[in-house]
Design a protein around this motif. Sequence first.
Motif, PDB file in Angstrom:
ATOM      1  N   GLN A 118      29.971  27.538  -9.133  1.00  0.00           N
ATOM      2  CA  GLN A 118      31.513  27.316  -8.378  1.00  0.00           C
ATOM      3  C   GLN A 118      31.384  25.904  -8.359  1.00  0.00           C
ATOM      4  O   GLN A 118      32.645  25.202  -8.439  1.00  0.00           O
ATOM      5  CB  GLN A 118      31.773  28.159  -7.166  1.00  0.00           C
ATOM      6  CG  GLN A 118      31.829  29.782  -7.303  1.00  0.00           C
ATOM      7  CD  GLN A 118      32.232  30.428  -6.141  1.00  0.00           C
ATOM      8  OE1 GLN A 118      33.007  29.889  -5.426  1.00  0.00           O
ATOM      9  NE2 GLN A 118      31.993  31.820  -6.168  1.00  0.00           N
ATOM     10  N   ARG A 199      34.658  35.943  -6.305  1.00  0.00           N
ATOM     11  CA  ARG A 199      33.921  34.514  -5.785  1.00  0.00           C
ATOM     12  C   ARG A 199      33.664  34.340  -4.425  1.00  0.00           C
ATOM     13  O   ARG A 199      32.618  33.655  -3.841  1.00  0.00           O
ATOM     14  CB  ARG A 199      34.992  33.172  -6.429  1.00  0.00           C
ATOM     15  CG  ARG A 199      35.117  33.068  -7.980  1.00  0.00           C
ATOM     16  CD  ARG A 199      35.854  31.915  -8.317  1.00  0.00           C
ATOM     17  NE  ARG A 199      37.222  31.928  -7.846  1.00  0.00           N
ATOM     18  CZ  ARG A 199      37.841  30.982  -7.104  1.00  0.00           C
ATOM     19  NH1 ARG A 199      37.013  30.080  -6.508  1.00  0.00           N
ATOM     20  NH2 ARG A 199      38.942  31.059  -6.909  1.00  0.00           N
ATOM     21  N   GLU A 202      30.430  35.816  -3.673  1.00  0.00           N
ATOM     22  CA  GLU A 202      29.137  35.131  -3.969  1.00  0.00           C
ATOM     23  C   GLU A 202      28.912  34.016  -3.061  1.00  0.00           C
ATOM     24  O   GLU A 202      27.795  33.870  -2.787  1.00  0.00           O
ATOM     25  CB  GLU A 202      29.503  34.622  -5.429  1.00  0.00           C
ATOM     26  CG  GLU A 202      29.368  35.377  -6.616  1.00  0.00           C
ATOM     27  CD  GLU A 202      28.110  36.019  -6.955  1.00  0.00           C
ATOM     28  OE1 GLU A 202      27.086  35.086  -6.792  1.00  0.00           O
ATOM     29  OE2 GLU A 202      27.935  37.208  -6.740  1.00  0.00           O
TER      30      GLU A 202
END
Length: 374
Positions: A118, A199, A202
């Motif tokens: 990311q 996301r 994560e």
Amino acid sequence: MTAIDPTAHLSDEQIEQLGRELDALRDEVVSSRGERDAAYIRKVISVQRKLELGSRGVLLFSLFPPAWLIGTAGLSVAKILENMEIGHNILHGQWDWMRDPKIHSTTWEWDHVSPAAQWKHSHNELHHTYTNVIGKDNDLGYGIMRVDEDQKWYPFHLGQPLWNFINACFFEYGIAAYDLELGKNLHKRRRNNPEFRARAREVGKKIRKQVLKDYVIHPLLSGPSFLTTLAATFTANLVRNLWSHSVIMCGHFPEGVQTFERRSIVGETRGQWYLRQMLGSANISGSKALHIMTGNLSHQIEHHLFPDLPSNRYGEIAPKVRELFDRYGLEYVTGSMPKQVFSAWRKVFRLSLPNKADRTRTRTPRRAEERVAA
């Protein structure tokens, strides 16, 4: 930004010639990469790991104040090295040419709550592409600050020195929130987006891993020194956050660094992209130790021109880059760390207030073809 366009004296051809000279400089470094560079990064990684292991060993005895001080100082330096000179630069792909699977941007996971994948998207793909473009580069103000006089002022901005200080203390969490574009995605419709939720999971997983390592496992291994080791780890993370935040501030916020409007990058050429990196970055002068501790982001100008070149080369090419600044009549913004930190924070305070009626309005440097059209 200044009231006078710092590129007004440059023609289209001069800007493209500047780009060709910078391309040639990059090619020169790429062609000379070799064992010396590989040995450098391997040595830094080895030193960092030994320092961290030794510091954690000392913290086993952190009930004794001298051991706490030595262990905390060592762990702070180890965490700074891991984030700045190692993690940041490996994730930029600076060492991918070595083809070492253990030191590669696709396999490295750093000591940070933001997952590497990311961070690479938000930093490498967005920040380095849209450097200092207001509304495109959220690194510029981390999405929470007013960074230019031409931005509309709201009463909320009065608190930006406080927001910036809080962000500095918990910088790794601020970066994780920024990578998630949390402010935008907290809207009800967006937070139910499957991609955002994936996301976010994560990030949550990475945070749990970091908290478990730093605040549970290592303190437990210290036995009777559990609480003092816990305090040492928190202090080391705080020091690392404040340091990395200061380095980033020095690279993009001091007076003299330019910001840009979205329209200024439409149809941007290679030479114009290079010019934006030159005007949108600032350096920190200092010792070799300081350069290493900043991840060589003390050479922020050189890093933004060539983000994937080995960090140990930035100091070598800096005189050549500065000569280009001088030859093309551009300001090479640099100064000591105290000077740059003061300048950046003064700007944060200044822009937290509304513009004074008699303050000179500033404007974004226009691209060469816009000047010709005018």
